[in-house]
Design an enzyme around this catalytic site. Structure first.
Site, short mmCIF file in Angstrom:
data_model
loop_
_atom_site.label_atom_id
_atom_site.label_comp_id
_atom_site.label_asym_id
_atom_site.label_seq_id
_atom_site.Cartn_x
_atom_site.Cartn_y
_atom_site.Cartn_z
N ASN A 77 0.87 -1.17 0.00
CA ASN A 77 0.00 0.00 0.00
C ASN A 77 0.90 1.22 0.00
OD1 ASN A 77 -1.84 2.02 0.38
ND2 ASN A 77 -2.40 1.42 2.48
N LYS A 92 0.10 4.22 -0.29
CA LYS A 92 -0.53 5.42 0.28
C LYS A 92 -0.28 6.61 -0.68
CE LYS A 92 -0.09 3.18 4.68
NZ LYS A 92 0.04 3.24 6.13
N HIS A 131 -9.34 1.29 5.07
CA HIS A 131 -8.03 1.46 5.69
C HIS A 131 -8.14 2.43 6.88
CE1 HIS A 131 -3.88 2.67 6.34
NE2 HIS A 131 -3.56 1.51 5.82
N GLU A 158 -6.48 4.85 7.78
CA GLU A 158 -6.34 6.28 7.46
C GLU A 158 -7.63 6.84 6.88
OE1 GLU A 158 -2.70 5.60 5.31
OE2 GLU A 158 -1.84 5.01 7.24
N GLU A 216 -5.07 -4.62 10.73
CA GLU A 216 -4.02 -3.62 10.92
C GLU A 216 -4.26 -2.85 12.21
OE1 GLU A 216 -2.30 -2.65 6.73
OE2 GLU A 216 -3.77 -1.16 7.29
N GLY A 222 2.93 2.48 10.52
CA GLY A 222 3.87 3.58 10.29
C GLY A 222 4.63 4.00 11.53
N SER A 270 3.84 -1.96 10.09
CA SER A 270 5.30 -2.02 10.23
C SER A 270 5.92 -3.36 9.85
CB SER A 270 5.73 -1.59 11.65
OG SER A 270 5.34 -0.25 11.90
O1 G3H Z 1 -1.71 -0.56 4.62
C1 G3H Z 1 -0.61 -0.65 5.19
C2 G3H Z 1 -0.48 -0.33 6.59
O2 G3H Z 1 -1.13 0.83 6.91
C3 G3H Z 1 0.87 -0.49 7.16
O3 G3H Z 1 1.73 0.60 6.93
O4 G3H Z 1 3.76 -0.83 6.85
O5 G3H Z 1 3.96 1.66 6.83
O6 G3H Z 1 3.23 0.44 8.91
P1 G3H Z 1 3.26 0.47 7.41
#
Ligand code: G3H
Length: 247
Positions: free
Chosen positions: A10, A12, A94, A96, A164, A170, A210
């Protein structure tokens, strides 16, 4: 357990045509485990370009879609448009979208329904906030989110659940393999009770938060961890090490 491992990236709101071309070149040259299903969630604006650049075996996903096919909804994109540019998947719900853009359970359910009816495959995300975990409410929150999604699912074979925990996204703070396994097993039990035994056995439940090359192997060994949804680490060439983690 007979479920095909799925690794999603992802991106983002990250990337440019130049960085996409560079990543695609690195991934195209790498040895990738073809038993693993790979799905890359790119910014909608780049989906068409990403489809042209990525190896054909990598599927592509939008990161959101609206609940109807077209109309006066400034700024939104529809599943029909996503399919039109060659993407097969959409990531919905998601954290976010839920927490920054205040998407409610009900809207997410409607989006899941329309995306499935339009022929897309869906990565539907669930997960608790830190304060919810600390209050002992993790399962209550995840069950509520699952309920809002499941009520709108017509075809479970095209749905993947991404767990998640928001505190792990993140932050560099990964859920331990045991923490992930516990919630994944509970989600599978929820599916068994509320949908069916077959759906519970067949549905992929992937972990996000993460995930990186250094921690993916241990997580992947857990019985109910059927893959990953990777944010930051999916923007790097060594994302292939995560794809290949079960080899
Ligand atoms: O969709 C992915 C997640 O929000 C994980 O993000 O791997 O940067 O912690 P991350």
């Amino acid at each position: 357990a007979g479920r095909r491992f799925l690794v999603g990236g992802n991106w983002k709101m990250n990337g440019s045509k130049a960085s996409i071309a560079e990543l695609a070149k690195a991934w195209g040259a790498a040895k990738v485990d073809d038993n693993v299903e790979v799905v890359i969630g790119a910014p909608a604006l780049y989906l068409d370009y990403v489809r042209q650049q990525l190896p054909a075996s990598f599927a592509t996903a939008a990161q959101n879609s609206y609940k109807v096919a077209s109309g006066a909804f400034t700024g939104e994109i529809s599943p029909a448009m996503i399919k039109d540019v060659g993407a097969d998947w959409v990531i919905l719900g998601h954290s976010e979208r839920r927490h920054i853009f205040k998407e409610a359970d009900e809207l997410i359910g409607e989006k899941v329904q329309h995306a499935l009816e339009s022929g897309l495959k869906v990565i539907a995300c669930v997960g608790e906030l830190l304060e919810e975990r600390e209050a002992g409410d993790t399962q209550k929150v995840v069950d509520r989110q699952m309920h809002a999604i499941a009520g709108h699912v017509s075809d479970w074979s095209r749905v993947v659940i991404a767990y998640e925990p928001v505190w792990a996204i993140g932050t560099g703070k990964t859920a331990s393999p045991e923490q992930a396994q516990e919630v994944h097993a509970n989600i599978r039990a929820w599916l068994k009770t509320n949908v069916s035994e077959d759906v519970a056995a067949a549905t992929r439940i992937i972990y996000g938060g993460s995930v990186k090359p250094a921690n993916c192997v241990e997580l992947s060994k857990k019985e109910d961890v059927d893959g990953f949804l990777v944010g930051g680490a999916s923007l790097k060439p060594d994302f292939v090490d995560i794809i290949n983690c079960t080899r």
